[in-house]
Design a protein around this motif. Structure first.
Motif, PDB file in Angstrom:
ATOM      1  N   GLU A 215     116.495 170.539  70.188  1.00 30.49           N
ATOM      2  CA  GLU A 215     116.691 171.866  69.599  1.00 30.49           C
ATOM      3  C   GLU A 215     116.936 171.828  68.091  1.00 30.49           C
ATOM      4  O   GLU A 215     116.365 172.623  67.347  1.00 30.49           O
ATOM      5  CB  GLU A 215     117.836 172.592  70.308  1.00 30.49           C
ATOM      6  N   ILE A 216     117.770 170.911  67.616  1.00 27.92           N
ATOM      7  CA  ILE A 216     118.029 170.850  66.168  1.00 27.92           C
ATOM      8  C   ILE A 216     116.774 170.422  65.393  1.00 27.92           C
ATOM      9  O   ILE A 216     116.393 171.072  64.413  1.00 27.92           O
ATOM     10  CB  ILE A 216     119.231 169.934  65.859  1.00 27.92           C
ATOM     11  N   PRO A 217     116.075 169.347  65.784  1.00 22.66           N
ATOM     12  CA  PRO A 217     114.844 168.992  65.053  1.00 22.66           C
ATOM     13  C   PRO A 217     113.779 170.091  65.098  1.00 22.66           C
ATOM     14  O   PRO A 217     112.968 170.212  64.186  1.00 22.66           O
ATOM     15  CB  PRO A 217     114.345 167.729  65.782  1.00 22.66           C
ATOM     16  N   LEU A 218     113.804 170.895  66.156  1.00 18.25           N
ATOM     17  CA  LEU A 218     112.778 171.936  66.289  1.00 18.25           C
ATOM     18  C   LEU A 218     112.927 173.027  65.238  1.00 18.25           C
ATOM     19  O   LEU A 218     111.964 173.737  64.939  1.00 18.25           O
ATOM     20  CB  LEU A 218     112.849 172.545  67.696  1.00 18.25           C
ATOM     21  N   ILE A 219     114.123 173.185  64.662  1.00 18.98           N
ATOM     22  CA  ILE A 219     114.301 174.210  63.619  1.00 18.98           C
ATOM     23  C   ILE A 219     113.321 173.979  62.480  1.00 18.98           C
ATOM     24  O   ILE A 219     112.639 174.916  62.023  1.00 18.98           O
ATOM     25  CB  ILE A 219     115.751 174.203  63.085  1.00 18.98           C
ATOM     26  N   ASP A 220     113.222 172.743  61.989  1.00 22.57           N
ATOM     27  CA  ASP A 220     112.290 172.435  60.896  1.00 22.57           C
ATOM     28  C   ASP A 220     110.846 172.703  61.311  1.00 22.57           C
ATOM     29  O   ASP A 220     110.030 173.206  60.525  1.00 22.57           O
ATOM     30  CB  ASP A 220     112.426 170.969  60.478  1.00 22.57           C
ATOM     31  N   VAL A 221     110.518 172.359  62.564  1.00 26.08           N
ATOM     32  CA  VAL A 221     109.158 172.538  63.065  1.00 26.08           C
ATOM     33  C   VAL A 221     108.782 174.021  63.060  1.00 26.08           C
ATOM     34  O   VAL A 221     107.728 174.416  62.544  1.00 26.08           O
ATOM     35  CB  VAL A 221     109.022 171.963  64.488  1.00 26.08           C
ATOM     36  N   LEU A 222     109.652 174.846  63.635  1.00 23.87           N
ATOM     37  CA  LEU A 222     109.357 176.274  63.731  1.00 23.87           C
ATOM     38  C   LEU A 222     109.340 176.936  62.357  1.00 23.87           C
ATOM     39  O   LEU A 222     108.526 177.829  62.097  1.00 23.87           O
ATOM     40  CB  LEU A 222     110.389 176.961  64.629  1.00 23.87           C
ATOM     41  N   THR A 223     110.237 176.491  61.485  1.00 19.02           N
ATOM     42  CA  THR A 223     110.245 177.034  60.120  1.00 19.02           C
ATOM     43  C   THR A 223     108.889 176.793  59.453  1.00 19.02           C
ATOM     44  O   THR A 223     108.329 177.686  58.791  1.00 19.02           O
ATOM     45  CB  THR A 223     111.367 176.386  59.286  1.00 19.02           C
ATOM     46  N   GLN A 224     108.353 175.584  59.633  1.00 17.95           N
ATOM     47  CA  GLN A 224     107.076 175.252  59.018  1.00 17.95           C
ATOM     48  C   GLN A 224     105.919 176.033  59.662  1.00 17.95           C
ATOM     49  O   GLN A 224     105.038 176.540  58.963  1.00 17.95           O
ATOM     50  CB  GLN A 224     106.807 173.754  59.143  1.00 17.95           C
ATOM     51  N   ILE A 225     105.913 176.142  60.986  1.00 21.76           N
ATOM     52  CA  ILE A 225     104.851 176.894  61.665  1.00 21.76           C
ATOM     53  C   ILE A 225     104.861 178.349  61.214  1.00 21.76           C
ATOM     54  O   ILE A 225     103.811 178.937  60.918  1.00 21.76           O
ATOM     55  CB  ILE A 225     105.013 176.818  63.193  1.00 21.76           C
ATOM     56  N   GLU A 226     106.045 178.941  61.150  1.00 18.62           N
ATOM     57  CA  GLU A 226     106.153 180.339  60.727  1.00 18.62           C
ATOM     58  C   GLU A 226     105.689 180.507  59.287  1.00 18.62           C
ATOM     59  O   GLU A 226     105.006 181.481  58.944  1.00 18.62           O
ATOM     60  CB  GLU A 226     107.596 180.816  60.883  1.00 18.62           C
TER      61      GLU A 226
ATOM     62  N   MET B  31     105.748 169.152  69.862  1.00 24.46           N
ATOM     63  CA  MET B  31     105.743 169.822  68.555  1.00 24.46           C
ATOM     64  C   MET B  31     106.454 168.969  67.510  1.00 24.46           C
ATOM     65  O   MET B  31     105.989 168.837  66.370  1.00 24.46           O
ATOM     66  CB  MET B  31     106.416 171.191  68.667  1.00 24.46           C
ATOM     67  N   ILE B  32     107.590 168.398  67.908  1.00 25.40           N
ATOM     68  CA  ILE B  32     108.335 167.551  66.973  1.00 25.40           C
ATOM     69  C   ILE B  32     107.512 166.327  66.593  1.00 25.40           C
ATOM     70  O   ILE B  32     107.437 165.938  65.413  1.00 25.40           O
ATOM     71  CB  ILE B  32     109.687 167.143  67.600  1.00 25.40           C
ATOM     72  N   ALA B  33     106.855 165.721  67.589  1.00 26.59           N
ATOM     73  CA  ALA B  33     106.042 164.530  67.321  1.00 26.59           C
ATOM     74  C   ALA B  33     104.879 164.854  66.393  1.00 26.59           C
ATOM     75  O   ALA B  33     104.586 164.098  65.455  1.00 26.59           O
ATOM     76  CB  ALA B  33     105.528 163.953  68.643  1.00 26.59           C
ATOM     77  N   CYS B  34     104.215 165.975  66.632  1.00 26.81           N
ATOM     78  CA  CYS B  34     103.082 166.358  65.776  1.00 26.81           C
ATOM     79  C   CYS B  34     103.555 166.737  64.371  1.00 26.81           C
ATOM     80  O   CYS B  34     102.910 166.418  63.374  1.00 26.81           O
ATOM     81  CB  CYS B  34     102.303 167.520  66.423  1.00 26.81           C
ATOM     82  N   HIS B  35     104.683 167.419  64.301  1.00 24.74           N
ATOM     83  CA  HIS B  35     105.254 167.793  63.003  1.00 24.74           C
ATOM     84  C   HIS B  35     105.587 166.549  62.176  1.00 24.74           C
ATOM     85  O   HIS B  35     105.285 166.486  60.973  1.00 24.74           O
ATOM     86  CB  HIS B  35     106.510 168.638  63.222  1.00 24.74           C
ATOM     87  N   ASN B  36     106.203 165.560  62.816  1.00 27.33           N
ATOM     88  CA  ASN B  36     106.567 164.324  62.110  1.00 27.33           C
ATOM     89  C   ASN B  36     105.320 163.587  61.613  1.00 27.33           C
ATOM     90  O   ASN B  36     105.320 163.018  60.512  1.00 27.33           O
ATOM     91  CB  ASN B  36     107.388 163.418  63.033  1.00 27.33           C
ATOM     92  N   TRP B  37     104.274 163.580  62.432  1.00 30.38           N
ATOM     93  CA  TRP B  37     103.015 162.947  62.019  1.00 30.38           C
ATOM     94  C   TRP B  37     102.438 163.658  60.788  1.00 30.38           C
ATOM     95  O   TRP B  37     102.055 163.005  59.809  1.00 30.38           O
ATOM     96  CB  TRP B  37     102.018 162.989  63.179  1.00 30.38           C
ATOM     97  N   ILE B  38     102.413 164.976  60.828  1.00 23.27           N
ATOM     98  CA  ILE B  38     101.866 165.737  59.686  1.00 23.27           C
ATOM     99  C   ILE B  38     102.722 165.515  58.440  1.00 23.27           C
ATOM    100  O   ILE B  38     102.202 165.310  57.338  1.00 23.27           O
ATOM    101  CB  ILE B  38     101.795 167.238  60.047  1.00 23.27           C
ATOM    102  N   ARG B  39     104.046 165.524  58.627  1.00 24.62           N
ATOM    103  CA  ARG B  39     104.959 165.349  57.480  1.00 24.62           C
ATOM    104  C   ARG B  39     104.844 163.951  56.878  1.00 24.62           C
ATOM    105  O   ARG B  39     104.793 163.790  55.650  1.00 24.62           O
ATOM    106  CB  ARG B  39     106.390 165.608  57.947  1.00 24.62           C
ATOM    107  N   ASP B  40     104.784 162.945  57.741  1.00 22.61           N
ATOM    108  CA  ASP B  40     104.815 161.558  57.260  1.00 22.61           C
ATOM    109  C   ASP B  40     103.452 161.068  56.782  1.00 22.61           C
ATOM    110  O   ASP B  40     103.354 160.352  55.770  1.00 22.61           O
ATOM    111  CB  ASP B  40     105.341 160.620  58.363  1.00 22.61           C
ATOM    112  N   SER B  41     102.397 161.432  57.502  1.00 26.57           N
ATOM    113  CA  SER B  41     101.054 160.938  57.152  1.00 26.57           C
ATOM    114  C   SER B  41     100.317 161.869  56.199  1.00 26.57           C
ATOM    115  O   SER B  41      99.317 161.470  55.591  1.00 26.57           O
ATOM    116  CB  SER B  41     100.221 160.746  58.430  1.00 26.57           C
ATOM    117  N   ARG B  42     100.787 163.110  56.126  1.00 28.17           N
ATOM    118  CA  ARG B  42     100.222 164.127  55.239  1.00 28.17           C
ATOM    119  C   ARG B  42      98.713 164.307  55.394  1.00 28.17           C
ATOM    120  O   ARG B  42      97.963 164.324  54.408  1.00 28.17           O
ATOM    121  CB  ARG B  42     100.557 163.820  53.780  1.00 28.17           C
ATOM    122  N   PRO B  43      98.202 164.422  56.617  1.00 27.10           N
ATOM    123  CA  PRO B  43      96.788 164.763  56.765  1.00 27.10           C
ATOM    124  C   PRO B  43      96.578 166.230  56.403  1.00 27.10           C
ATOM    125  O   PRO B  43      97.548 166.990  56.267  1.00 27.10           O
ATOM    126  CB  PRO B  43      96.540 164.527  58.262  1.00 27.10           C
TER     127      PRO B  43
END
Length: 908
Positions: free
Chosen positions: A510-521, A840-852
């Motif tokens: 739940e806590i890591p998902l806050i960053d994910v949802l903020t970015q999606i929105e 969602m968290i896994a995909c978010h981390n991939w996008i954030r770290d690898s910057r595709p």
């Protein structure tokens, strides 16, 4: 008035509140792992009563174990009651010990029910001139109500006097015994009259006055219900005896026996420490028995600070001092006050902080009313705060911090280091609680009424913006928000950490998902407004055609949007069968009724089509273009983490979850969700995830084999249930098997399946029986999860998320059956929700770290939607599929279907 006539006696129905607290309060454990939730609930109720009623006469009554005189009257009395759960039984003695240590008289009469003791004591005290309040949730007690005796339910904050009894039950207090006898009681196994509920019982007693008179005139009651009454005449006197509270039992007590004594502080400290009630324990520090009387009557366990220091920061020196304190703090509470509730438009008016309980500060930055004092420069303050707010290693605390993250983003600040969110702490602790906003949480967990926004800004048309709120008032409101957030966190985190699986779920999902949802929105999605305008015109023509056709079928014009006019046409003019009535007794026109009528009559189908087309037009094709953000050119939905009890996300403005996928109109709307030039839209959807979770949870060999071998599970089920070779399974058989597969995991009955497949009820039941014969592990799982839910009051997902089921042991059959269906489905639906959040968290981390060149732009049910640059399409699809498939380790493969296209419909 004499001294004694002015006195008041509080009688507490301990047994009633013991069971209600056990099922109402989320499970709690002390440091030894022993359950304490019932003790917590009852002790809080006692403390509230002690706080609210200033009287020394205060007694608690419990049932004694074993049989009573009612068992002698009727050997089947309470024969069907389930055994007391072990988790409740072990809490009884510690609760009794705690009550005695509080100095409260505790009465348990061998061979006598608490009801009879309560009735005897109440009438005795009333005769002695006392005003008596019985604290109970038991409806049987209503027979005791008089001018001097009232009922108070601290769990619902309701008080029943004689008029209140009439308003609630429809009968006078002196008619309650007859009312209860007519209805009977399935849990206590009191016979009553079959099919007689509260309305019929009240109606008969209003007409005939008493049970004796009704029995004498039983021949006048017509129909099947009259037959039931006449067949019950022999047992009704017994039912009347069983429901009568015997008020001549406890006649050996005196008023002095009902008077509270001094609390035993030494024992209380030891007991509270053992129970883990640390906040309550703190109230006794340094106390003696004489000074503790006031302390123990505090209405809720957490203690408010004695002194509040809320500071308005108007100078640079004051701000610099607070900023340094924030930098030195391990954790601080943070909140923003803004110009709008819409995060995409909101600007900061001020910010507040709290580091220690009772100490908070508000920094006004943009209040602009006449005579507003000079404030610090907003940009300079935010620039000074930016390094701290963007420091991922420095933990921040808030209530719904996703909103604050968006607001800060509007000012160029990327909030990082979200350590805790009280809204999510509350949600993970008990997702079935209806509200997780700060005001309700403060009331529930802290016993504190907070300052509401309307208190400082006004209501309705006269409401002002926060910029116009006086800074002194704004400080009290905003600083309190930060302070309350800190206090809530201390209480909620303490409870969460006692449940390690819930604590892990909160921290890891739940806590890591806050960053994910903020970015999606923030990413949003592009919309083709011209396409939607064309669709609106087409829908308008469709709606007009449906209206004309409906008028022809009805033989007159009427408003298809008016339930009243629909009711008149369907039932008064066309004489369609009445399948269901509204609470006011009118024939229902709700969707479920129309769907059933539509199977046999044309007009209900047309009304359903009209409603569906009208909703699509108003909610999506008309509204979506209006929701395009002028700055970004995109639509930005809001995702809600703390709404659905199962853990699923919901969305609003727009609600993406409700766009139909199977209808042509729904697919057209999805075609208007488009990818920008040079990009494709990629949709990745879990395949049959809930069935796969069922296979994993049940361990059924047949399901596990089908999924592991990659066999189409619906075809496999069709082959098993309809006893044909899998190569001979037709589309119709597969469709029927699919209805069975999904229907059963949603707790569908034979009646529901019969309706869906157009079969007789017997045929549907035969299919269900054959299904369970072929998949016995599923049946065993369903039976065991129901029993587990009844024993512990909740079910869990694979990752430990809990769904509490307060109605699982309800006397109301409809409520109980709904809870049982939920018990079966919630672990699957909740596990699916947990899995996609992990994905969602896994995909978010991939996008954030690898910057595709990839954006995650939507989450809808079991589907994630991305914008992917065409040059990176192949590798991105493979990564998305792999990350989603690895989001959980099940006994069957997690398959992900991935598609791409110019728009959402093509991708899906």
């Amino acid at each position: 008035m004499s001294d004694i006539s002015a006195k008041k006696l509080i009688l507490v129905d301990g047994s009633s509140f013991l069971f209600r607290a056990f099922h109402a309060v989320p499970p709690l454990n002390n440091a030894k792992g022993e359950p304490t939730n019932a003790i917590y609930g009852v002790s809080n109720m006692l403390r509230k009563l002690l706080h609210d009623h200033d009287t020394p006469y205060f007694t608690v009554i419990f049932d004694a174990p074993g049989k009573t005189f009612r068992h002698d009257l009727y050997d089947q009395y309470k024969a069907h009651r389930p055994p007391m759960p072990d988790e409740l039984r072990v809490q009884i003695k510690p609760l009794h010990d705690l009550i005695r240590s509080l100095g409260l008289p505790l009465i348990i009469e061998d061979g006598v029910e608490a009801d009879d003791v309560l009735g005897s004591l109440a009438q005795y005290a009333a005769r002695e001139g006392f005003r008596v309040i019985i604290s109970t949730g038991d409806k049987d007690m209503a027979q005791l109500v008089t001018e001097q005796i009232t009922l108070e339910n601290t769990m619902t904050n309701t008080v029943l006097d004689s008029q209140g009894v009439i308003e609630k039950f429809g009968v006078r207090p002196d008619q309650i015994i007859d009312y209860l006898a007519l209805m009977g009681d399935a849990v206590d196994n009191i016979p009553g009259v079959p099919k007689v509920g509260p309305k019929t019982a009240a109606k008969w007693l209003q007409e005939y006055g008493s049970l004796d008179n009704l029995m004498a005139n039983a021949e006048q009651i017509k129909g099947k219900i009259g037959d039931n009454l006449r067949e019950s005449l022999a047992t009704l006197p017994l039912s009347q005896q069983l429901t009568t509270i015997n008020c001549d039992i406890a006649n050996h007590y005196t008023l002095d026996d009902l008077k509270r004594g001094e609390p035993d502080i030494v024992a209380l400290k030891q007991q509270l420490g053992s129970l883990g009630f640390s906040s309550w324990l703190k109230t006794f520090e340094g106390q003696t028995s004489e000074t503790a009387v006031k302390a123990e009557t505090t209405p809720s366990l957490p203690v408010a600070p004695e002194h509040k220091d809320y500071q308005t920061i108007l100078t640079q020196t004051e701000f610099d001092g607070w900023l340094q304190n924030l930098k030195n703090a391990d954790l601080f509470a943070f909140d923003t006050e803004t110009t709008s509730l819409n995060y995409s438009e909101a600007e900061i008016v001020g910010v507040s902080f709290a580091i220690n309980i009772g100490q908070a500060a508000y920094v006004p930055l943009a209040h602009n009313y006449i005579d507003a004092p000079e404030q610090l420069d907003r940009q300079q303050v935010l620039t000074a705060l930016q390094p701290l707010l963007e420091d991922a290693t420095h933990a921040k605390l808030g209530q719904n911090l996703k909103y604050d993250a968006h607001v800060l983003s509007n000012h160029g600040i990327s909030l990082r280091g979200i350590g805790h969110d009280t809204m999510l702490e509350s949600y993970v602790l008990n997702s079935t609680a209806s509200k997780h906003n700060m005001d309700d949480l403060a009331k529930h967990y802290l016993g504190q009424d907070t300052i509401h926004y309307e208190d400082v800004a006004g209501k309705g048309a006269k409401q002002i913006s926060f910029q116009e709120v006086d800074i002194i008032q704004a400080t009290e409101y905003a600083a309190e928000d930060a302070d309350i957030t800190l206090r809530l966190h201390q209480t909620l985190s303490e409870q969460l950490q006692k449940q390690p699986r819930l604590w892990d779920l909160y921290q890891q999902i739940e806590i890591p998902l806050i960053d994910v949802l903020t970015q999606i929105e923030a990413n949003g999605v592009m919309i083709d407004s011209d396409m939607l305008a064309q669709q609106s015109m087409e829908l308008a023509n469709r709606i007009l055609g449906i209206e004309q056709h409906a008028h022809d079928v009805a033989g007159s014009t009427f408003n298809l949007g008016s339930p009243k006019q629909i009711q008149e046409i369907l039932y008064d003019r066309l004489n369609l069968p009445v399948l269901k009535k509204t609470p006011k007794g009118q024939p229902s026109t709700d969707e479920s009724v129309l769907q059933e009528l539509a199977l046999s009559y044309p007009l209900p189908k047309l009304i359903l089509d009209y409603r569906s087309m009208s909703k699509l037009k108003s909610t999506y094709t008309d509204k979506l273009p209006q929701q395009i953000n002028s700055k970004t050119g995109r639509v930005h939905t809001s995702y809600h983490q703390a709404v659905a009890a199962t853990g699923r996300l919901s969305s609003s403005d727009p609600n993406l979850q409700n766009i139909p996928i199977r209808s042509e109109e729904g697919r057209k709307i999805r075609q208007a969700f488009i990818a920008p030039q040079g990009y494709k839209m990629v949709a990745a959807d879990y395949s049959q995830i809930e069935l796969r979770i069922m296979a994993h949870l049940s361990g059924d060999t047949g399901l596990l084999t089908a999924f592991s071998q990659g066999v189409d599970v619906h075809s496999a089920t069709a082959a098993e249930v309809f006893e044909v070779d899998i190569s001979q399974v037709t589309q119709d058989l597969r469709r029927s098997a699919k209805a069975i597969n999904f229907g059963l995991i949603y707790g569908m009955s034979a009646f529901g399946l019969a309706q869906q497949l157009g079969l007789s009820r017997n045929q549907a039941q035969a299919y269900i029986d054959l299904y369970f014969a072929r998949y016995p592990g599923v049946k065993q799982y369903m039976d065991s999860i129901r029993e587990q839910a009844k024993l512990q009051g909740y079910v869990e997902t694979l990752f430990g998320r809990r769904l509490y089921l307060p109605e699982i042991n309800s006397r109301n059959a409809a409520l109980r059956q709904y809870a049982e269906r939920t018990a079966i489905n919630a672990p699957m639906q909740g596990t699916a929700a947990d899995i996609i959040k992990r994905a969602m968290i896994a995909c978010h981390n991939w996008i954030r770290d690898s910057r595709p060149d990839v954006k995650m732009i939507m989450q809808v049910h079991d589907e994630l939607v991305f914008e992917v640059a065409e040059s990176q399409l192949e590798t991105s699809i493979e990564t998305i599929r792999n990350r989603m498939s690895a989001a959980a380790s099940l006994d069957v493969p997690l398959l992900v279907d991935v598609g791409c296209g110019e728009n959402w419909d093509e991708a899906h």
